[in-house]
Design a protein around this motif. Structure first.
Motif, short mmCIF file in Angstrom:
data_model
loop_
_atom_site.label_atom_id
_atom_site.label_comp_id
_atom_site.label_asym_id
_atom_site.label_seq_id
_atom_site.Cartn_x
_atom_site.Cartn_y
_atom_site.Cartn_z
N ARG A 129 -4.69 -2.34 -6.14
CA ARG A 129 -4.42 -1.21 -5.24
C ARG A 129 -3.11 -0.50 -5.56
O ARG A 129 -2.98 0.69 -5.27
N CYS A 130 -2.16 -1.21 -6.15
CA CYS A 130 -0.80 -0.67 -6.19
C CYS A 130 -0.24 -0.45 -7.60
O CYS A 130 0.82 0.19 -7.72
N THR A 187 -1.25 1.32 -10.25
CA THR A 187 -1.31 2.69 -10.77
C THR A 187 -1.72 3.63 -9.65
O THR A 187 -2.16 3.21 -8.57
N ALA A 188 -1.60 4.93 -9.94
CA ALA A 188 -2.00 5.93 -8.94
C ALA A 188 -3.49 5.89 -8.69
O ALA A 188 -3.96 6.10 -7.56
N GLU A 225 -6.83 3.56 -8.56
CA GLU A 225 -7.13 2.14 -8.38
C GLU A 225 -7.88 1.57 -9.58
O GLU A 225 -8.85 2.15 -10.07
N GLY A 266 0.83 -1.21 0.00
CA GLY A 266 0.00 0.00 0.00
C GLY A 266 0.86 1.25 0.00
O GLY A 266 2.08 1.19 0.19
N ARG A 267 0.20 2.37 -0.21
CA ARG A 267 0.94 3.64 -0.27
C ARG A 267 1.38 4.11 1.11
O ARG A 267 2.30 4.91 1.22
N TYR A 268 0.72 3.65 2.15
CA TYR A 268 1.13 3.97 3.52
C TYR A 268 1.81 2.74 4.09
O TYR A 268 1.17 1.74 4.39
N GLY A 269 3.13 2.79 4.22
CA GLY A 269 3.88 1.62 4.63
C GLY A 269 3.72 1.28 6.10
O GLY A 269 3.78 2.15 6.96
#
Length: 324
Positions: free
Chosen positions: A292-293, A295-296, A298, A16-19
């Motif tokens: 989810r991951c 492309t920018a 979804e 995800g974008r928030y690690g």
């Protein structure tokens, strides 16, 4: 396969974008049952418990349900092209959701409308199939095509009269299939409905092998094939209705995964059904992580399953043709 699903389940929290580190993910999940000292931030807990956990659970449930339903339909109809939408369940769910959006219903009611419309479509199929002369299995297949086409036309008309500014984009996006915005309430609804359909399939899986025999041979072994066929169809329909009502149209899972599972463990339903459930859950979870991951913005998961499933099924057909 169960071990692979568990590993993928845990790794999906990291993606995800928030690690969030894997160690913190495990501690956050265990904190609900064990008194652990908090070493994570509140944002990590929100991302893991409120955002990713419901979505990951729903991906596993939908993948498991569609794969089990596909296995049940392929066994009943003795047709390798049988899929969860063969009796019009998916088409009915799409119309129910579109109608709910058109009438301004809440997100919960959209799910309920889709679920009930899906059950209604299969009830119509079974009613038509039982009142038609000839082979009952063939009649059910033909009735499924007819009723599915009818509900697809109703969905198209609903899109035609929908507000092009708000309602039409919402209907279109729902039809593409997505797990975004999932909440635990949706997961609980899907889990209860899918349990109603999945438990009978697991309990009857050894009897399902007898559907390949003639009715007289099966009856000599103490199995009434008509009742067994009805039980499998009803259970598979509930699974399909529950899956489509909470996720939208997600194709190819119920068609491809049973074939792959059959190549791994064979056609014995005692092994095939559990394998398809685990494989389907892992497959859809993996595809949802990609959605989810990649492309920018979804990507709707229904699009990705088609991109992955269609070429792979062509590969299976070509390999099968070479072997013959």
């Amino acid at each position: 396969m169960a071990s692979a699903l568990l590993a993928l389940f845990l790794l999906s929290f990291v993606v995800g974008r928030y690690g969030v580190p894997l160690g913190q993910v495990v501690r956050i999940l265990l904190s609900g049952v064990l008194p652990l000292e908090q070493t994570w931030t509140d944002n990590m807990a929100i991302a893991v418990l409120n955002v990713r956990l419901p979505r990951i659970l729903l991906a596993c449930l939908v993948g498991c349900g569609l794969s089990a339903a596909g296995t049940g339909y392929q066994t009943v109809f003795q047709n390798p092209m049988a899929a969860p939408d063969i009796l019009g369940a998916s088409s009915g769910a799409c119309f129910g959701a579109a109608l709910a959006i058109l009438t301004g219903q809440s997100a919960v009611m959209i799910t309920v409308f889709a679920f009930l419309a899906s059950l209604l479509s299969v009830a119509l199929v079974y009613l038509v199939g039982n009142h038609t002369r000839g082979n009952r299995v063939v009649n059910l297949l033909l009735a499924g095509i007819m009723v599915g086409s009818l509900f697809s036309a109703c969905t198209s008309y609903t899109k035609l009269v929908a507000d092009p500014t708000n309602q039409l984009p919402q209907i279109t996006y729902w039809l593409m299939g997505s797990l975004s915005g999932t909440r635990m309430g949706t997961v609980k609804f899907a889990a209860v409905c899918m349990a109603v359909g999945l438990v009978p399939l697991l309990l009857l899986r050894w009897r399902m092998n007898l559907l390949t025999l003639s009715p007289d041979e099966a009856r000599a072994m103490g199995v009434h094939t008509d009742r067994l066929r009805l039980a499998v169809i009803l259970s598979s329909t509930v699974l399909t209705a529950a899956a489509v009502s909470v996720s939208g149209m997600i194709g190819w899972v119920g068609l491809v995964i049973p074939h792959l599972s059959r190549r791994i463990v064979g056609s014995d339903c005692r092994r095939l059904m559990p394998m398809a459930c685990l494989f389907g859950a892992a497959f859809l979870l993996l595809v949802d992580n990609m959605a989810r991951c990649l492309t920018a913005t979804e990507i709707p998961i229904g699009i990705l399953t088609a991109f992955v499933g269609a070429p792979f099924f062509i590969y299976l057909m070509v390999r099968g043709g070479d072997r013959s």
